[in-house]
Design a protein around this motif. Structure first.
Motif, PDB file in Angstrom:
ATOM      1  N   ARG A   1     -11.253  28.027  12.789  1.00 13.73           N
ATOM      2  CA  ARG A   1     -10.400  28.272  11.621  1.00 13.73           C
ATOM      3  C   ARG A   1      -9.862  26.953  11.052  1.00 13.73           C
ATOM      4  O   ARG A   1      -9.905  26.713   9.836  1.00 13.73           O
ATOM      5  CB  ARG A   1      -9.246  29.184  12.038  1.00 13.73           C
ATOM      6  CG  ARG A   1      -8.619  29.984  10.906  1.00 13.73           C
ATOM      7  CD  ARG A   1      -7.369  30.699  11.377  1.00 13.73           C
ATOM      8  NE  ARG A   1      -7.578  31.539  12.533  1.00 13.73           N
ATOM      9  CZ  ARG A   1      -7.859  32.824  12.487  1.00 13.73           C
ATOM     10  NH1 ARG A   1      -7.979  33.417  11.311  1.00 13.73           N
ATOM     11  NH2 ARG A   1      -8.022  33.521  13.590  1.00 13.73           N
ATOM     12  N   ASN A   2      -9.354  26.100  11.950  1.00 15.40           N
ATOM     13  CA  ASN A   2      -8.785  24.828  11.500  1.00 15.40           C
ATOM     14  C   ASN A   2      -9.847  23.909  10.899  1.00 15.40           C
ATOM     15  O   ASN A   2      -9.599  23.234   9.896  1.00 15.40           O
ATOM     16  CB  ASN A   2      -8.089  24.128  12.668  1.00 15.40           C
ATOM     17  CG  ASN A   2      -6.870  24.897  13.158  1.00 15.40           C
ATOM     18  OD1 ASN A   2      -6.276  25.678  12.399  1.00 15.40           O
ATOM     19  ND2 ASN A   2      -6.498  24.694  14.418  1.00 15.40           N
TER      20      ASN A   2
ATOM     21  N   VAL B   1     -10.645  24.919   7.415  1.00 18.17           N
ATOM     22  CA  VAL B   1      -9.613  24.465   6.467  1.00 18.17           C
ATOM     23  C   VAL B   1      -9.808  22.989   6.162  1.00 18.17           C
ATOM     24  O   VAL B   1      -9.725  22.552   4.999  1.00 18.17           O
ATOM     25  CB  VAL B   1      -8.204  24.727   7.040  1.00 18.17           C
ATOM     26  CG1 VAL B   1      -7.145  24.076   6.153  1.00 18.17           C
ATOM     27  CG2 VAL B   1      -7.954  26.220   7.158  1.00 18.17           C
ATOM     28  N   GLU B   2     -10.097  22.187   7.200  1.00 15.76           N
ATOM     29  CA  GLU B   2     -10.322  20.752   7.002  1.00 15.76           C
ATOM     30  C   GLU B   2     -11.487  20.496   6.052  1.00 15.76           C
ATOM     31  O   GLU B   2     -11.442  19.560   5.236  1.00 15.76           O
ATOM     32  CB  GLU B   2     -10.605  20.083   8.350  1.00 15.76           C
ATOM     33  CG  GLU B   2      -9.412  20.025   9.286  1.00 15.76           C
ATOM     34  CD  GLU B   2      -9.800  19.480  10.651  1.00 15.76           C
ATOM     35  OE1 GLU B   2     -10.935  18.956  10.773  1.00 15.76           O
ATOM     36  OE2 GLU B   2      -8.988  19.570  11.584  1.00 15.76           O
TER      37      GLU B   2
ATOM     38  N   GLY C   1     -12.399  22.406   3.665  1.00 15.98           N
ATOM     39  CA  GLY C   1     -12.146  22.996   2.359  1.00 15.98           C
ATOM     40  C   GLY C   1     -12.835  24.321   2.130  1.00 15.98           C
ATOM     41  O   GLY C   1     -12.937  24.778   0.980  1.00 15.98           O
TER      42      GLY C   1
ATOM     43  N   PHE D   1     -11.679  27.205   3.250  1.00 18.87           N
ATOM     44  CA  PHE D   1     -10.588  28.127   2.988  1.00 18.87           C
ATOM     45  C   PHE D   1      -9.303  27.318   2.879  1.00 18.87           C
ATOM     46  O   PHE D   1      -9.194  26.217   3.450  1.00 18.87           O
ATOM     47  CB  PHE D   1     -10.426  29.158   4.120  1.00 18.87           C
ATOM     48  CG  PHE D   1     -11.636  30.014   4.348  1.00 18.87           C
ATOM     49  CD1 PHE D   1     -11.862  31.142   3.576  1.00 18.87           C
ATOM     50  CD2 PHE D   1     -12.565  29.693   5.334  1.00 18.87           C
ATOM     51  CE1 PHE D   1     -12.974  31.942   3.785  1.00 18.87           C
ATOM     52  CE2 PHE D   1     -13.677  30.475   5.550  1.00 18.87           C
ATOM     53  CZ  PHE D   1     -13.879  31.602   4.766  1.00 18.87           C
ATOM     54  N   ASP D   2      -8.315  27.874   2.180  1.00 20.39           N
ATOM     55  CA  ASP D   2      -6.992  27.253   2.253  1.00 20.39           C
ATOM     56  C   ASP D   2      -6.295  27.829   3.488  1.00 20.39           C
ATOM     57  O   ASP D   2      -6.707  28.854   4.039  1.00 20.39           O
ATOM     58  CB  ASP D   2      -6.183  27.492   0.977  1.00 20.39           C
ATOM     59  CG  ASP D   2      -5.903  28.958   0.697  1.00 20.39           C
ATOM     60  OD1 ASP D   2      -5.581  29.701   1.652  1.00 20.39           O
ATOM     61  OD2 ASP D   2      -6.002  29.384  -0.473  1.00 20.39           O
ATOM     62  N   PRO D   3      -5.247  27.180   3.977  1.00 20.26           N
ATOM     63  CA  PRO D   3      -4.608  27.616   5.228  1.00 20.26           C
ATOM     64  C   PRO D   3      -4.178  29.083   5.222  1.00 20.26           C
ATOM     65  O   PRO D   3      -4.310  29.780   6.231  1.00 20.26           O
ATOM     66  CB  PRO D   3      -3.398  26.678   5.351  1.00 20.26           C
ATOM     67  CG  PRO D   3      -3.814  25.449   4.612  1.00 20.26           C
ATOM     68  CD  PRO D   3      -4.645  25.928   3.470  1.00 20.26           C
ATOM     69  N   ARG D   4      -3.693  29.566   4.084  1.00 20.06           N
ATOM     70  CA  ARG D   4      -3.232  30.951   4.036  1.00 20.06           C
ATOM     71  C   ARG D   4      -4.401  31.924   4.174  1.00 20.06           C
ATOM     72  O   ARG D   4      -4.328  32.907   4.922  1.00 20.06           O
ATOM     73  CB  ARG D   4      -2.501  31.195   2.724  1.00 20.06           C
ATOM     74  CG  ARG D   4      -1.921  32.601   2.608  1.00 20.06           C
ATOM     75  CD  ARG D   4      -1.156  32.758   1.309  1.00 20.06           C
ATOM     76  NE  ARG D   4      -0.657  34.118   1.171  1.00 20.06           N
ATOM     77  CZ  ARG D   4       0.018  34.559   0.109  1.00 20.06           C
ATOM     78  NH1 ARG D   4       0.282  33.723  -0.895  1.00 20.06           N
ATOM     79  NH2 ARG D   4       0.432  35.805   0.055  1.00 20.06           N
ATOM     80  N   GLN D   5      -5.492  31.632   3.463  1.00 20.76           N
ATOM     81  CA  GLN D   5      -6.680  32.485   3.573  1.00 20.76           C
ATOM     82  C   GLN D   5      -7.225  32.490   4.997  1.00 20.76           C
ATOM     83  O   GLN D   5      -7.602  33.537   5.526  1.00 20.76           O
ATOM     84  CB  GLN D   5      -7.771  31.995   2.619  1.00 20.76           C
ATOM     85  CG  GLN D   5      -7.511  32.257   1.150  1.00 20.76           C
ATOM     86  CD  GLN D   5      -8.606  31.645   0.285  1.00 20.76           C
ATOM     87  OE1 GLN D   5      -9.069  30.522   0.549  1.00 20.76           O
ATOM     88  NE2 GLN D   5      -9.019  32.361  -0.749  1.00 20.76           N
ATOM     89  N   ALA D   6      -7.248  31.308   5.619  1.00 25.06           N
ATOM     90  CA  ALA D   6      -7.816  31.196   6.959  1.00 25.06           C
ATOM     91  C   ALA D   6      -7.032  32.026   7.967  1.00 25.06           C
ATOM     92  O   ALA D   6      -7.613  32.657   8.854  1.00 25.06           O
ATOM     93  CB  ALA D   6      -7.846  29.732   7.392  1.00 25.06           C
ATOM     94  N   GLN D   7      -5.710  32.051   7.852  1.00 21.53           N
ATOM     95  CA  GLN D   7      -4.898  32.805   8.792  1.00 21.53           C
ATOM     96  C   GLN D   7      -5.046  34.309   8.614  1.00 21.53           C
ATOM     97  O   GLN D   7      -4.787  35.085   9.531  1.00 21.53           O
ATOM     98  CB  GLN D   7      -3.423  32.406   8.656  1.00 21.53           C
ATOM     99  CG  GLN D   7      -3.115  31.000   9.152  1.00 21.53           C
ATOM    100  CD  GLN D   7      -3.553  30.786  10.595  1.00 21.53           C
ATOM    101  OE1 GLN D   7      -3.360  31.639  11.460  1.00 21.53           O
ATOM    102  NE2 GLN D   7      -4.172  29.629  10.862  1.00 21.53           N
TER     103      GLN D   7
END
Length: 586
Positions: free
Chosen positions: A342-343, A346-347, A349, A351-357
């Motif tokens: 997941r992280n 995000v790194e 690009g 997903f943005d952090p909110r989408q990833a969570q």
């Protein structure tokens, strides 16, 4: 001495026979490492190596003959117990096999062995006939790849190259290029062709003389053609063990390279598949095993600390059900770290952090198939560049297959492949929905039911969780095919229009089906005739439509889609989200 045609035929036979012999030698050497006291194995290996040497001599490949003669000398001393069997000896012999395979490939392309220098390997083999050292200690079970430092002594061993295991992965594909038939099967094929010719003569006579036996002649021709189709399709089928057995060597070399102990467990190796499916699977297996052993399986010390056996396990399992092939690749290693994936997404690009969570675990796992995606910080010779898993995904896309990933951190991971047979004759039942026709494999059909007039309202009910149909005093989930095909709202909450449409209809035709998820019923507009269909996989453009498993041309030239009953059963399991991406009419 020979004309060009004869020489070409001899060369083809030389290549085929030697590649088969090399595969047997490799398999037996790996078995010998786990059973060093097996004299019969040593004798068998010696005989096959002697055959390879003799073939090279007959075809005047002097350098190959010299190399295989040196290997034969070592094997002769080993079987006479004049030299102790050591892991260095096994590694050196496996290195010889890789070299011979590479040279055979060159002979196939160029017609000659060239001028290779095998002096280093020949010298190593000669030194092993003189040296003494500790005998091999037999491991616990077959196919255990033990870590050691002996591979560094093996000149030309592919385990020390940048492409670990590449030679023997290619060896698995060599057997797919040639189909060998027993004389019994050739005779059976000739008999079928003869019967087909006789049937044609009967049909022609009936048509010319307008006799009453035209229908009987047509039925006879149909039966003979289907028999011939079945037989020819069988010739394209080969057991998956054809590409899996050489992977024992790959696992051995990978484990040696990484300092780990790994068991390769193969189940269902007798499962037969079309050669095109096997070629695609061969492409996938190497990448999956590299990842499993390099990233998944822990070192013996790490496994001991975690309370696991020091022997890591990778399992390959195959089975065929309802014209679908299921392949499981499982390991008992670290498993996939969802948060790390997941992280990293995000790194990069993705997903943005909110989408990833907000992503569920089963939505996170497929991210590893993105080109260049990798969670490791170090690139090794074996893996880490992120170029393997996207190759696996692309191979499945070409076959119209799917991949499901399940994993538990600390306990391992499983990759499940579902692949349609490349081509198969499937006894099917035709049905109508709107202006289109679909087919259902007869193997899935339990019963056909038709309700008319008041029987529709009496036997079809709208419940809180969707439609149900009464089958001899028991209720079975009912899925209206028309609603699935046009992407209508989920049957979990049937609206008044849907209920009225079913209840006010003068007739309702229902097919009771059996699937992996259990029994369910399919409501269709019209049930047509049973038919044997030659089913081909879905075009790549439509491979995302998982409720369709193949296409077939009907006798009138129109196209019919074969429904995937297991996927339909997931829709019938009343998951409202299950309908997304299923609509084949858009």
């Amino acid at each position: 001495m020979f004309d060009d045609v004869t020489l070409k035929a001899l060369l083809a036979e030389f290549l085929t026979e030697n590649r088969e012999a090399l595969a047997r030698i490799e398999r037996d050497i790996l078995a010998l490492e786990t059973d060093p006291d097996n004299t019969e194995l040593l004798n068998t290996i010696f005989r096959h190596m002697h055959t390879v040497k003799g073939n090279c001599r007959m075809m005047a490949f002097a350098r190959l003959e010299e190399l295989t003669h040196a290997a034969e000398n070592l094997l002769d001393l080993l079987r006479e117990r004049r030299v102790a069997l050591r892991q260095e000896s096994c590694s050196a012999l496996l290195g010889v096999l890789d070299t011979v395979r590479h040279t055979l490939d060159r002979i196939e392309k160029e017609g000659s062995e060239g001028e290779p220098d095998f002096s280093r390997q020949i010298g190593l083999l000669a030194s092993l006939t003189r040296e003494s050292g500790p005998d091999i200690a037999a491991p616990v079970t077959r196919s255990i790849a033990d870590s050691s430092e002996t591979v560094s002594a093996t000149a030309g061993n592919t385990a020390m190259s940048g492409n670990v295991g590449g030679e023997h992965e290619a060896a698995g594909a060599a057997g797919l290029q040639v189909v060998r038939l027993s004389i019994e099967r050739v005779d059976a094929l000739m008999n079928m062709v003869g019967e087909l010719g006789a049937g044609f003569n009967q049909l022609r006579y009936a048509l010319l003389h307008q006799t009453a036996s035209v229908g009987k002649a047509v039925e006879g021709m149909e039966s003979r053609i289907h028999q011939l189709q079945d037989e020819v399709l069988k010739y394209r089928l080969q057991p998956v063990a054809t590409i899996w057995e050489p992977l024992h060597r790959l696992v051995r070399d990978l484990a040696t390279e990484t300092g780990k102990k790994v068991i390769l467990d193969i189940q269902g190796g007798e499962t037969e598949m079309d050669r095109n499916v096997l070629l695609a699977l061969k492409e996938c297996m190497g990448h999956l095993l590299r990842n499993a052993i390099d990233h998944g399986i822990e070192t013996p010390r790490e496994r001991e600390v975690a309370g696991k056996s020091i022997l890591g396990r990778v399992q390959l399992q195959a089975e065929q059900k309802h014209s679908q092939i299921y392949i499981d690749v499982t390991d008992d290693g670290r498993g996939l770290d969802v948060e790390k994936i997941r992280n990293r997404a995000v790194e990069r690009g993705l997903f943005d952090p909110r989408q990833a969570q907000q992503l569920a675990d089963d939505e996170v796992f497929p991210i590893i198939f993105e080109p260049g995606f990798s969670t490791t910080d170090q690139v090794s010779k074996i893996s880490g560049r992120g170029t393997g898993m996207d190759v696996v995904k692309n191979a499945m896309d070409r076959l119209g297959g799917t991949i499901a990933i399940s994993s538990r951190l600390g306990f391992g991971a499983r990759f499940r492949f579902r692949i349609p047979q490349t081509m198969a004759i499937v006894p099917s039942l035709l049905l109508c929905s709107g202006r289109e026709r679909y087919a259902i494999p007869q193997a899935n059909i339990l019963e056909l039911l038709s309700f008319f007039g008041n029987e529709v309202r009496k036997n079809v009910e709208a419940r809180l969780h969707g439609f149900m149909v009464r089958v001899r005093e028991r209720l079975v989930p009912l899925l209206p095919l028309e609603e699935v095909l046009r992407g209508a709202p989920s049957p979990r909450q049937p609206d008044g229009i849907q209920v009225t449409a079913l209840h006010e209809g003068h007739e309702c035709h229902v097919i009771l089906l059996n699937s992996e998820g259990g029994e369910f019923a399919l409501a269709v507009e019209k049930i047509e005739d049973p038919i044997n269909l030659v089913v081909k996989p879905m075009p790549r453009l439509f491979s995302h439509l998982t409720i369709l498993s193949g296409t077939a041309v009907l006798p009138d030239g129109s196209l019919a889609f074969l429904l995937n009953i297991n996927e339909l059963s997931q829709v019938s399991s009343l998951n409202p989200a299950g309908r997304s991406g299923h609509n084949p009419r858009h």
